[in-house]
Design a protein around this motif. Structure first.
Motif, mmCIF file in Angstrom:
data_model
loop_
_atom_site.group_PDB
_atom_site.id
_atom_site.type_symbol
_atom_site.label_atom_id
_atom_site.label_comp_id
_atom_site.label_asym_id
_atom_site.label_seq_id
_atom_site.Cartn_x
_atom_site.Cartn_y
_atom_site.Cartn_z
ATOM 1 N N ALA A 4 0.802 -1.223 0.000
ATOM 2 C CA ALA A 4 0.000 0.000 0.000
ATOM 3 C C ALA A 4 0.834 1.272 0.000
ATOM 4 O O ALA A 4 0.418 2.291 -0.558
ATOM 5 N N LEU A 5 2.011 1.230 0.622
ATOM 6 C CA LEU A 5 2.806 2.451 0.778
ATOM 7 C C LEU A 5 4.142 2.384 0.036
ATOM 8 O O LEU A 5 5.050 3.155 0.341
ATOM 9 N N ASP A 6 4.257 1.517 -0.948
ATOM 10 C CA ASP A 6 5.477 1.448 -1.746
ATOM 11 C C ASP A 6 5.800 2.807 -2.350
ATOM 12 O O ASP A 6 4.915 3.509 -2.869
ATOM 13 N N PRO A 135 3.914 16.269 -0.501
ATOM 14 C CA PRO A 135 3.325 16.474 -1.830
ATOM 15 C C PRO A 135 1.803 16.446 -1.766
ATOM 16 O O PRO A 135 1.202 15.981 -0.783
ATOM 17 N N ASP A 136 1.180 16.949 -2.815
ATOM 18 C CA ASP A 136 -0.276 16.848 -2.922
ATOM 19 C C ASP A 136 -0.680 15.382 -2.767
ATOM 20 O O ASP A 136 -0.036 14.489 -3.313
ATOM 21 N N GLY A 137 -1.743 15.162 -2.012
ATOM 22 C CA GLY A 137 -2.176 13.800 -1.755
ATOM 23 C C GLY A 137 -1.482 13.149 -0.578
ATOM 24 O O GLY A 137 -1.679 11.951 -0.324
ATOM 25 N N GLY A 138 -0.686 13.913 0.168
ATOM 26 C CA GLY A 138 0.030 13.367 1.310
ATOM 27 C C GLY A 138 -0.886 13.114 2.503
ATOM 28 O O GLY A 138 -2.101 13.341 2.451
ATOM 29 N N ARG A 139 -0.284 12.627 3.577
ATOM 30 C CA ARG A 139 -1.035 12.231 4.763
ATOM 31 C C ARG A 139 -0.377 12.786 6.029
ATOM 32 O O ARG A 139 0.840 12.673 6.202
ATOM 33 N N ILE A 140 -1.210 13.349 6.903
ATOM 34 C CA ILE A 140 -0.771 13.766 8.231
ATOM 35 C C ILE A 140 -1.684 13.078 9.235
ATOM 36 O O ILE A 140 -2.909 13.197 9.159
ATOM 37 N N SER A 234 -2.973 5.422 4.070
ATOM 38 C CA SER A 234 -3.095 4.735 2.785
ATOM 39 C C SER A 234 -4.030 5.465 1.824
ATOM 40 O O SER A 234 -4.775 6.373 2.207
ATOM 41 N N ASP A 235 -4.015 5.022 0.580
ATOM 42 C CA ASP A 235 -4.922 5.575 -0.417
ATOM 43 C C ASP A 235 -6.385 5.280 -0.082
ATOM 44 O O ASP A 235 -7.276 6.031 -0.471
ATOM 45 N N ASP A 236 -6.632 4.193 0.627
ATOM 46 C CA ASP A 236 -8.001 3.834 0.977
ATOM 47 C C ASP A 236 -8.676 4.894 1.839
ATOM 48 O O ASP A 236 -9.902 4.964 1.884
ATOM 49 N N ALA A 237 -7.874 5.705 2.530
ATOM 50 C CA ALA A 237 -8.425 6.741 3.403
ATOM 51 C C ALA A 237 -8.440 8.111 2.729
ATOM 52 O O ALA A 237 -8.525 9.134 3.411
#
Length: 253
Positions: A4-6, A135-140, A234-237
């Motif tokens: 998921a995070l590759d 970057p755009d689409g990142g996660r905090i 992850s992208d799922d969230a």
């Protein structure tokens, strides 16, 4: 098989033990390159890095004591040395924190200020410094606490530090929404960690009483929280932002 995070890089503060270690190991297992943040215990941080490498993951330590002058600069200098100043940071997990276990009568100005310096001020300015690299689409993801929902007068100042973070997340999610960056909290309940060992395992009745507070009838373990953080990273969230995910096992329902 892809994970998921590759291809992503994550910074986890307070990752040398407890919840932070479990988060670092889980993100690495999902394919992320993980910066293992720690304050003083280099041996513990190296142990985490070695455990991740032994499981086929990638990680490196970054040392910075948070809540003291120059903490953010120290952290990002270490990150720059390892990655380079232009390397993206796709995932930021604000996990580092200290306990302030005292009722209001016992909270001195020094205790209060120290709690807010580590638990609130540090993640605010770590996030601020990280923003240009995310970057755009990142996660905090920020680790708060179930004490923002469950009344816990024995740790009133601690609860305040975590409540401030939840307000921070709410506002930041709106601010960063146009960039597709999601900002969320995970609120653990009572978790069996080194930080809680003194009272949780020291009193014969504490473990049983703590387990009874959960609807699931047990004390939490770090991997319970790590799984929730990994989901939010992850992208799922990607359609989840500005919320606090309760990870208390149904505490005090």
């Amino acid at each position: 098989m892809s994970r998921a995070l590759d291809g992503r890089t994550a910074l986890v503060t307070g990752a040398s033990r407890g919840i932070g270690r479990a988060v670092a190991e889980r993100l690495a297992a999902e394919g992320a390159l993980v910066a293992v943040g720690y304050a003083r215990d280099e041996a513990a941080a190296r142990e985490v890095v070695d455990a991740i490498a032994g499981a086929g993951g990638r990680a490196f330590p970054v040392r910075a004591e948070l809540g003291v002058p120059g903490d953010v600069e120290t952290l990002f200098d270490a990150l720059d040395e390892a990655l380079g100043p232009d390397a993206p940071l796709h995932i930021l997990v604000n996990n580092a924190g200290i306990s302030v276990h005292a009722p209001i009568e016992d909270v001195t100005p020094e205790i209060y200020d120290r709690g807010f310096a580590v638990n609130t001020r540090a993640p605010f300015f770590v996030t601020r410094r990280a923003l240009p690299r995310i970057p755009d689409g990142g996660r905090i993801v920020t680790v708060t606490s179930g004490v923002t929902r469950i009344s816990f007068p024995e740790a009133i100042a601690y609860a305040m530090t975590k409540g401030a973070l939840e307000t921070f997340t709410l506002a930041l999610a709106k601010h960063l929404g146009p960039r597709g960056i999601t900002v969320n909290n995970v609120a653990p309940g009572i978790v069996d960690t080194d930080a809680n060992a003194g009272w949780l395992r020291g009193d014969p009745g504490a473990w049983e009483a703590s387990a009874r507070r959960s609807a699931l009838g047990r004390v939490g373990v770090p991997r319970d929280v790590a799984g929730v953080v990994a989901f939010l990273a992850s992208d799922d969230a990607g359609w989840v932002t500005g919320v606090t995910v309760d990870a208390t096992g149904g505490g005090d329902l």
